[in-house]
Design a protein around this motif. Sequence first.
Motif, PDB file in Angstrom:
ATOM      1  N   ASP A  12       0.857  -1.180   0.000  1.00 28.31           N
ATOM      2  CA  ASP A  12       0.000   0.000   0.000  1.00 28.31           C
ATOM      3  C   ASP A  12       0.895   1.232   0.000  1.00 28.31           C
ATOM      4  O   ASP A  12       1.473   1.603   1.018  1.00 28.31           O
ATOM      5  CB  ASP A  12      -0.906  -0.008   1.239  1.00 28.31           C
ATOM      6  CG  ASP A  12      -1.872   1.167   1.276  1.00 28.31           C
ATOM      7  OD1 ASP A  12      -1.765   2.058   0.416  1.00 28.31           O
ATOM      8  OD2 ASP A  12      -2.737   1.176   2.172  1.00 28.31           O
ATOM      9  N   ALA A  13       0.998   1.864  -1.171  1.00 34.74           N
ATOM     10  CA  ALA A  13       1.899   3.010  -1.313  1.00 34.74           C
ATOM     11  C   ALA A  13       1.399   4.233  -0.553  1.00 34.74           C
ATOM     12  O   ALA A  13       2.141   5.203  -0.373  1.00 34.74           O
ATOM     13  CB  ALA A  13       2.057   3.357  -2.791  1.00 34.74           C
ATOM     14  N   ALA A  14       0.161   4.183  -0.075  1.00 32.34           N
ATOM     15  CA  ALA A  14      -0.419   5.360   0.571  1.00 32.34           C
ATOM     16  C   ALA A  14      -0.002   5.515   2.027  1.00 32.34           C
ATOM     17  O   ALA A  14      -0.280   6.545   2.639  1.00 32.34           O
ATOM     18  CB  ALA A  14      -1.941   5.298   0.488  1.00 32.34           C
ATOM     19  N   ARG A  15       0.660   4.510   2.591  1.00 30.49           N
ATOM     20  CA  ARG A  15       1.047   4.626   4.002  1.00 30.49           C
ATOM     21  C   ARG A  15       2.370   3.901   4.234  1.00 30.49           C
ATOM     22  O   ARG A  15       2.762   3.018   3.459  1.00 30.49           O
ATOM     23  CB  ARG A  15      -0.038   4.056   4.912  1.00 30.49           C
ATOM     24  CG  ARG A  15      -0.332   2.588   4.704  1.00 30.49           C
ATOM     25  CD  ARG A  15      -1.222   2.044   5.816  1.00 30.49           C
ATOM     26  NE  ARG A  15      -1.584   0.655   5.594  1.00 30.49           N
ATOM     27  CZ  ARG A  15      -0.804  -0.374   5.855  1.00 30.49           C
ATOM     28  NH1 ARG A  15       0.419  -0.181   6.336  1.00 30.49           N
ATOM     29  NH2 ARG A  15      -1.213  -1.614   5.643  1.00 30.49           N
ATOM     30  N   PRO A  16       3.069   4.236   5.325  1.00 29.38           N
ATOM     31  CA  PRO A  16       4.324   3.552   5.647  1.00 29.38           C
ATOM     32  C   PRO A  16       4.076   2.085   5.983  1.00 29.38           C
ATOM     33  O   PRO A  16       2.972   1.690   6.387  1.00 29.38           O
ATOM     34  CB  PRO A  16       4.842   4.312   6.872  1.00 29.38           C
ATOM     35  CG  PRO A  16       4.062   5.569   6.943  1.00 29.38           C
ATOM     36  CD  PRO A  16       2.756   5.300   6.288  1.00 29.38           C
ATOM     37  N   THR A  17       5.111   1.285   5.838  1.00 28.23           N
ATOM     38  CA  THR A  17       5.052  -0.120   6.223  1.00 28.23           C
ATOM     39  C   THR A  17       5.107  -0.230   7.740  1.00 28.23           C
ATOM     40  O   THR A  17       6.037   0.271   8.377  1.00 28.23           O
ATOM     41  CB  THR A  17       6.234  -0.895   5.607  1.00 28.23           C
ATOM     42  OG1 THR A  17       6.139  -0.828   4.183  1.00 28.23           O
ATOM     43  CG2 THR A  17       6.215  -2.350   6.050  1.00 28.23           C
ATOM     44  N   ARG A  18       4.114  -0.868   8.315  1.00 33.97           N
ATOM     45  CA  ARG A  18       4.093  -1.095   9.766  1.00 33.97           C
ATOM     46  C   ARG A  18       4.946  -2.327  10.058  1.00 33.97           C
ATOM     47  O   ARG A  18       4.585  -3.441   9.684  1.00 33.97           O
ATOM     48  CB  ARG A  18       2.658  -1.332  10.251  1.00 33.97           C
ATOM     49  CG  ARG A  18       1.713  -0.156  10.009  1.00 33.97           C
ATOM     50  CD  ARG A  18       0.273  -0.566  10.187  1.00 33.97           C
ATOM     51  NE  ARG A  18      -0.071  -1.658   9.279  1.00 33.97           N
ATOM     52  CZ  ARG A  18      -1.229  -2.327   9.328  1.00 33.97           C
ATOM     53  NH1 ARG A  18      -2.133  -2.034  10.229  1.00 33.97           N
ATOM     54  NH2 ARG A  18      -1.470  -3.294   8.455  1.00 33.97           N
ATOM     55  N   ILE A  19       6.054  -2.112  10.715  1.00 30.03           N
ATOM     56  CA  ILE A  19       7.016  -3.193  10.906  1.00 30.03           C
ATOM     57  C   ILE A  19       7.343  -3.367  12.384  1.00 30.03           C
ATOM     58  O   ILE A  19       7.516  -2.391  13.121  1.00 30.03           O
ATOM     59  CB  ILE A  19       8.301  -2.941  10.084  1.00 30.03           C
ATOM     60  CG1 ILE A  19       9.229  -4.148  10.119  1.00 30.03           C
ATOM     61  CG2 ILE A  19       9.015  -1.673  10.525  1.00 30.03           C
ATOM     62  CD1 ILE A  19      10.337  -4.083   9.084  1.00 30.03           C
ATOM     63  N   GLY A  62      17.992   0.563  10.981  1.00 28.61           N
ATOM     64  CA  GLY A  62      18.973   0.266   9.949  1.00 28.61           C
ATOM     65  C   GLY A  62      18.390  -0.081   8.599  1.00 28.61           C
ATOM     66  O   GLY A  62      19.092  -0.055   7.587  1.00 28.61           O
ATOM     67  N   ILE A  63      17.098  -0.383   8.541  1.00 23.57           N
ATOM     68  CA  ILE A  63      16.489  -0.786   7.280  1.00 23.57           C
ATOM     69  C   ILE A  63      16.448   0.387   6.301  1.00 23.57           C
ATOM     70  O   ILE A  63      16.398   1.554   6.716  1.00 23.57           O
ATOM     71  CB  ILE A  63      15.063  -1.334   7.549  1.00 23.57           C
ATOM     72  CG1 ILE A  63      14.601  -2.203   6.388  1.00 23.57           C
ATOM     73  CG2 ILE A  63      14.080  -0.214   7.827  1.00 23.57           C
ATOM     74  CD1 ILE A  63      13.361  -3.008   6.722  1.00 23.57           C
ATOM     75  N   ASP A  64      16.507   0.097   5.013  1.00 17.84           N
ATOM     76  CA  ASP A  64      16.440   1.143   3.993  1.00 17.84           C
ATOM     77  C   ASP A  64      14.977   1.574   3.845  1.00 17.84           C
ATOM     78  O   ASP A  64      14.191   0.962   3.128  1.00 17.84           O
ATOM     79  CB  ASP A  64      16.981   0.612   2.666  1.00 17.84           C
ATOM     80  CG  ASP A  64      17.133   1.707   1.626  1.00 17.84           C
ATOM     81  OD1 ASP A  64      16.378   2.702   1.705  1.00 17.84           O
ATOM     82  OD2 ASP A  64      17.977   1.568   0.738  1.00 17.84           O
ATOM     83  N   ARG A  65      14.611   2.632   4.528  1.00 22.53           N
ATOM     84  CA  ARG A  65      13.214   3.050   4.594  1.00 22.53           C
ATOM     85  C   ARG A  65      12.690   3.539   3.252  1.00 22.53           C
ATOM     86  O   ARG A  65      11.498   3.392   2.947  1.00 22.53           O
ATOM     87  CB  ARG A  65      13.059   4.150   5.651  1.00 22.53           C
ATOM     88  CG  ARG A  65      13.307   3.635   7.064  1.00 22.53           C
ATOM     89  CD  ARG A  65      13.510   4.737   8.076  1.00 22.53           C
ATOM     90  NE  ARG A  65      13.633   4.130   9.405  1.00 22.53           N
ATOM     91  CZ  ARG A  65      12.734   4.270  10.364  1.00 22.53           C
ATOM     92  NH1 ARG A  65      11.666   5.018  10.178  1.00 22.53           N
ATOM     93  NH2 ARG A  65      12.900   3.679  11.535  1.00 22.53           N
ATOM     94  N   HIS A  66      13.549   4.115   2.438  1.00 22.93           N
ATOM     95  CA  HIS A  66      13.098   4.645   1.150  1.00 22.93           C
ATOM     96  C   HIS A  66      12.599   3.518   0.248  1.00 22.93           C
ATOM     97  O   HIS A  66      11.646   3.713  -0.515  1.00 22.93           O
ATOM     98  CB  HIS A  66      14.228   5.428   0.470  1.00 22.93           C
ATOM     99  CG  HIS A  66      14.688   6.626   1.246  1.00 22.93           C
ATOM    100  ND1 HIS A  66      13.874   7.713   1.458  1.00 22.93           N
ATOM    101  CD2 HIS A  66      15.861   6.879   1.888  1.00 22.93           C
ATOM    102  CE1 HIS A  66      14.537   8.614   2.181  1.00 22.93           C
ATOM    103  NE2 HIS A  66      15.739   8.125   2.458  1.00 22.93           N
ATOM    104  N   MET A  67      13.208   2.360   0.346  1.00 26.73           N
ATOM    105  CA  MET A  67      12.794   1.242  -0.497  1.00 26.73           C
ATOM    106  C   MET A  67      11.410   0.734  -0.118  1.00 26.73           C
ATOM    107  O   MET A  67      10.730   0.104  -0.924  1.00 26.73           O
ATOM    108  CB  MET A  67      13.810   0.097  -0.393  1.00 26.73           C
ATOM    109  CG  MET A  67      15.173   0.452  -0.940  1.00 26.73           C
ATOM    110  SD  MET A  67      16.309  -0.943  -0.909  1.00 26.73           S
ATOM    111  CE  MET A  67      15.630  -1.957  -2.197  1.00 26.73           C
ATOM    112  N   LEU A  68      10.974   1.024   1.113  1.00 24.43           N
ATOM    113  CA  LEU A  68       9.667   0.558   1.576  1.00 24.43           C
ATOM    114  C   LEU A  68       8.616   1.669   1.570  1.00 24.43           C
ATOM    115  O   LEU A  68       7.494   1.455   2.005  1.00 24.43           O
ATOM    116  CB  LEU A  68       9.792  -0.008   2.996  1.00 24.43           C
ATOM    117  CG  LEU A  68      10.679  -1.246   3.147  1.00 24.43           C
ATOM    118  CD1 LEU A  68      10.744  -1.655   4.604  1.00 24.43           C
ATOM    119  CD2 LEU A  68      10.140  -2.404   2.303  1.00 24.43           C
TER     120      LEU A  68
END
Length: 268
Positions: free
Chosen positions: A153-160, A169-175
């Motif tokens: 869902d591109a409309a919201r951040p990934t809930r992780i 450390g995760i590459d947030r831009h890719m998600l």
Amino acid sequence: MPSPATAWTADLDLLVGAAKLAGAKALDFFRKGPEVWWKNGGRSPVSAADFAANDILKKELLSARPNYGWLSEETDDDAGRLDCETVFVIDPIDGTRAFIAGKDIWCVSAAVVHRGRPVAGVLFAPSLDELFTASAEGPALKNGKPIAATETDAARPTRIAAPEDMAHGIDRHMLGGVHRISHVPSLAYRLAMVADGRIDATLVKRNSHDWDLAAADLILSRAGGALVTLDGEPLSYNRPTVSHETLAAAGSSRLSGLVEAARHLAGH
């Protein structure tokens, strides 16, 4: 002779009955100050409730399937399991620290593994009155109702849900951005939260074990997701070594992006 699918359904019914008995026994100890010991050099607690639940699971399951192997966190490992095509993989209480602290997020985790992959799995969280189930040919269910992992869902951040250092450390831009969920004390339950869509993804630090993962792995798979290594490979269970490297879990449409964004965290 029953088909494999029928056999796994019968095994699932067996797991459900045993997990409910074990969960009820654990509740007898919950918030009542059970005796606690420390193992693995004082790093990992085990309570009287863990042992009592383990005893029930072992009795109920092996009396019904004496030809199956046995692997449990609270039983000394027997290399004879490696000679068995089909094995019970058990964590009598996943989330023992939470259990000891009187927190509700802990569960009984029970799986049947056949030729290295789970074919029946149950997570029972008695304090929450939640039962997650799946077999190799059936749907993932929560309290008898189908569940599904979320789609991209591109409309919201990934809930992780992930340890803090990994989430940062995760590459947030890719998600497309990341929203970190606060700590979930039971790893198996955290994976179930991915399966039922309450969170989108999780990362798992290295040195998780078969008993933490096998049941939840199958439930997530049947809910349209997957648990994989950071090479994107599925896990194999009932090996001589029962610990695993860094892992990622998400719904199928999110998984490749998650793995790519987290690959540099291998070894965490």
